[in-house]
Design a protein around this motif. Structure first.
Motif, PDB file in Angstrom:
ATOM      1  N   MET A  55     -15.065 -13.844  -2.631  1.00  0.00           N
ATOM      2  CA  MET A  55     -14.696 -15.075  -3.333  1.00  0.00           C
ATOM      3  C   MET A  55     -13.999 -14.714  -4.642  1.00  0.00           C
ATOM      4  O   MET A  55     -14.509 -13.919  -5.409  1.00  0.00           O
ATOM      5  N   THR A  56     -12.832 -15.307  -4.863  1.00  0.00           N
ATOM      6  CA  THR A  56     -12.084 -15.038  -6.080  1.00  0.00           C
ATOM      7  C   THR A  56     -12.690 -15.775  -7.256  1.00  0.00           C
ATOM      8  O   THR A  56     -13.027 -16.954  -7.163  1.00  0.00           O
ATOM      9  N   THR A  57     -12.847 -15.067  -8.365  1.00  0.00           N
ATOM     10  CA  THR A  57     -13.331 -15.681  -9.599  1.00  0.00           C
ATOM     11  C   THR A  57     -12.163 -16.368 -10.287  1.00  0.00           C
ATOM     12  O   THR A  57     -11.171 -15.719 -10.609  1.00  0.00           O
ATOM     13  N   PRO A  58     -12.238 -17.696 -10.527  1.00  0.00           N
ATOM     14  CA  PRO A  58     -11.118 -18.403 -11.147  1.00  0.00           C
ATOM     15  C   PRO A  58     -10.673 -17.768 -12.454  1.00  0.00           C
ATOM     16  O   PRO A  58      -9.477 -17.713 -12.742  1.00  0.00           O
ATOM     17  N   ASP A  59     -11.625 -17.261 -13.259  1.00  0.00           N
ATOM     18  CA  ASP A  59     -11.280 -16.672 -14.546  1.00  0.00           C
ATOM     19  C   ASP A  59     -10.333 -15.494 -14.390  1.00  0.00           C
ATOM     20  O   ASP A  59      -9.461 -15.274 -15.228  1.00  0.00           O
ATOM     21  N   VAL A  60     -10.492 -14.703 -13.327  1.00  0.00           N
ATOM     22  CA  VAL A  60      -9.632 -13.544 -13.117  1.00  0.00           C
ATOM     23  C   VAL A  60      -8.208 -14.001 -12.852  1.00  0.00           C
ATOM     24  O   VAL A  60      -7.247 -13.480 -13.428  1.00  0.00           O
ATOM     25  N   ALA A  61      -8.033 -14.980 -11.978  1.00  0.00           N
ATOM     26  CA  ALA A  61      -6.699 -15.497 -11.682  1.00  0.00           C
ATOM     27  C   ALA A  61      -6.048 -16.078 -12.933  1.00  0.00           C
ATOM     28  O   ALA A  61      -4.855 -15.884 -13.169  1.00  0.00           O
ATOM     29  N   VAL A  62      -6.836 -16.780 -13.743  1.00  0.00           N
ATOM     30  CA  VAL A  62      -6.311 -17.367 -14.983  1.00  0.00           C
ATOM     31  C   VAL A  62      -5.872 -16.274 -15.940  1.00  0.00           C
ATOM     32  O   VAL A  62      -4.793 -16.350 -16.540  1.00  0.00           O
ATOM     33  N   ARG A  63      -6.707 -15.223 -16.105  1.00  0.00           N
ATOM     34  CA  ARG A  63      -6.347 -14.128 -17.014  1.00  0.00           C
ATOM     35  C   ARG A  63      -5.066 -13.443 -16.568  1.00  0.00           C
ATOM     36  O   ARG A  63      -4.287 -12.957 -17.386  1.00  0.00           O
ATOM     37  N   LEU A  64      -4.832 -13.410 -15.248  1.00  0.00           N
ATOM     38  CA  LEU A  64      -3.631 -12.773 -14.719  1.00  0.00           C
ATOM     39  C   LEU A  64      -2.436 -13.721 -14.697  1.00  0.00           C
ATOM     40  O   LEU A  64      -1.331 -13.324 -14.332  1.00  0.00           O
ATOM     41  N   GLY A  65      -2.659 -14.990 -15.077  1.00  0.00           N
ATOM     42  CA  GLY A  65      -1.575 -15.957 -15.126  1.00  0.00           C
ATOM     43  C   GLY A  65      -1.078 -16.373 -13.756  1.00  0.00           C
ATOM     44  O   GLY A  65       0.105 -16.703 -13.586  1.00  0.00           O
ATOM     45  N   LEU A  66      -1.956 -16.372 -12.751  1.00  0.00           N
ATOM     46  CA  LEU A  66      -1.568 -16.693 -11.387  1.00  0.00           C
ATOM     47  C   LEU A  66      -1.991 -18.099 -11.003  1.00  0.00           C
ATOM     48  O   LEU A  66      -3.093 -18.544 -11.332  1.00  0.00           O
ATOM     49  N   THR A  67      -1.119 -18.795 -10.277  1.00  0.00           N
ATOM     50  CA  THR A  67      -1.475 -20.100  -9.738  1.00  0.00           C
ATOM     51  C   THR A  67      -2.276 -19.906  -8.457  1.00  0.00           C
ATOM     52  O   THR A  67      -2.300 -18.807  -7.883  1.00  0.00           O
ATOM     53  N   ALA A  68      -2.899 -20.985  -7.990  1.00  0.00           N
ATOM     54  CA  ALA A  68      -3.669 -20.917  -6.747  1.00  0.00           C
ATOM     55  C   ALA A  68      -2.765 -20.534  -5.579  1.00  0.00           C
ATOM     56  O   ALA A  68      -3.166 -19.780  -4.684  1.00  0.00           O
ATOM     57  N   GLU A  69      -1.518 -21.036  -5.585  1.00  0.00           N
ATOM     58  CA  GLU A  69      -0.583 -20.724  -4.502  1.00  0.00           C
ATOM     59  C   GLU A  69      -0.206 -19.237  -4.521  1.00  0.00           C
ATOM     60  O   GLU A  69      -0.076 -18.601  -3.466  1.00  0.00           O
TER      61      GLU A  69
ATOM     62  N   LEU B  18      -7.742 -11.849   3.376  1.00  0.00           N
ATOM     63  CA  LEU B  18      -7.839 -10.410   3.641  1.00  0.00           C
ATOM     64  C   LEU B  18      -8.467  -9.669   2.476  1.00  0.00           C
ATOM     65  O   LEU B  18      -9.284  -8.768   2.655  1.00  0.00           O
ATOM     66  N   VAL B  19      -8.030 -10.000   1.268  1.00  0.00           N
ATOM     67  CA  VAL B  19      -8.504  -9.332   0.058  1.00  0.00           C
ATOM     68  C   VAL B  19      -8.695 -10.388  -1.027  1.00  0.00           C
ATOM     69  O   VAL B  19      -8.201 -11.509  -0.905  1.00  0.00           O
ATOM     70  N   THR B  20      -9.405 -10.032  -2.067  1.00  0.00           N
ATOM     71  CA  THR B  20      -9.565 -10.940  -3.198  1.00  0.00           C
ATOM     72  C   THR B  20      -8.636 -10.517  -4.324  1.00  0.00           C
ATOM     73  O   THR B  20      -8.159  -9.374  -4.353  1.00  0.00           O
ATOM     74  N   ILE B  21      -8.377 -11.405  -5.259  1.00  0.00           N
ATOM     75  CA  ILE B  21      -7.520 -11.053  -6.387  1.00  0.00           C
ATOM     76  C   ILE B  21      -8.185  -9.991  -7.251  1.00  0.00           C
ATOM     77  O   ILE B  21      -7.519  -9.177  -7.892  1.00  0.00           O
TER      78      ILE B  21
END
Length: 210
Positions: free
Chosen positions: A1-15, A34-37
């Motif tokens: 499961m991807t942690t939302p905070d990690v995606a936000v820190r990396l500046g990535l959108t959900a898409e 396949l993999v998590t962020i």
């Protein structure tokens, strides 16, 4: 499961996260993860450290020693973004080493990872993603590392790091310049590990010239 905070820190959108981490399951079906962020970010960190270690073991300096002209190292002050590694399951030594390496390139840890992900995100599903998780991570890492401002880049065709290279620096320079140089390695090394188009004459190797 991807942690939302990690995606936000990396500046990535959900898409963008979905494009990096999933593969299509077919019409009308949800994509398969396949993999998590987190795994993607961790592999990028480890790929940079492996690159740095390989350069140093070959006595080619470190990542920060081979910057492209015009790219300046960071000041000595600590520029690490606190908490950047949260959720990435990195060893403390890996965190410190990555901060050191990217600081030599004038980057913080988080800006380095963002910059490395940019070309991968841009290509997205156009990269012909493998459906194997390990191959997906290695493909992302290979493309991402090439963003670094380095005059030397790793490839998939490098001499095995565990084997001493037969030629001295002088001999390697001579053969690249077009001289024939006596090959002191084994026949197997010449045939399978010396990359490129080579010819052998009287025990001397010459790089094939077109």
């Amino acid at each position: 499961m991807t942690t939302p905070d990690v995606a936000v820190r990396l500046g990535l959108t959900a898409e963008q996260v979905e494009a990096l981490t999933t593969v299509s399951s077919g019409a009308g079906e949800p994509p398969e993860v396949l993999v998590t962020i987190e795994e993607v970010a961790r592999r990028l960190v480890q790929a940079v450290l492996e690159f740095d270690d390989g350069l140093r073991r070959r006595e080619l300096g470190g990542v920060g020693d081979g910057l492209l002209p015009g790219h300046h190292a960071a000041e000595a002050a600590d520029r690490a973004a606190e908490g950047w590694s949260d959720g990435l399951d990195l060893d403390a030594d890996e965190v410190v080493a990555f901060e050191r390496v990217v600081a030599a390139m004038g980057l913080t840890a988080i800006t380095a990872i963002r910059a490395m992900l940019a070309p991968v995100v841009k290509r997205g599903r156009m990269m012909g993603w493998s459906k194997d998780s390990e191959e997906r991570l290695e493909t992302i890492a290979f493309v991402a590392v090439r963003v670094l401002p380095m005059s030397i880049m790793p490839t998939g065709m490098m001499w095995p790091i565990a084997e001493p290279f037969p030629w001295s620096e002088r001999e390697a320079l001579a053969v690249v310049l077009g001289y024939e140089v006596r090959w002191t390695g084994s026949r197997d090394q010449f045939l399978t590990k010396l990359r490129g188009r080579w010819e052998m004459s009287n025990g001397r190797a010459v790089l094939w010239q077109s």
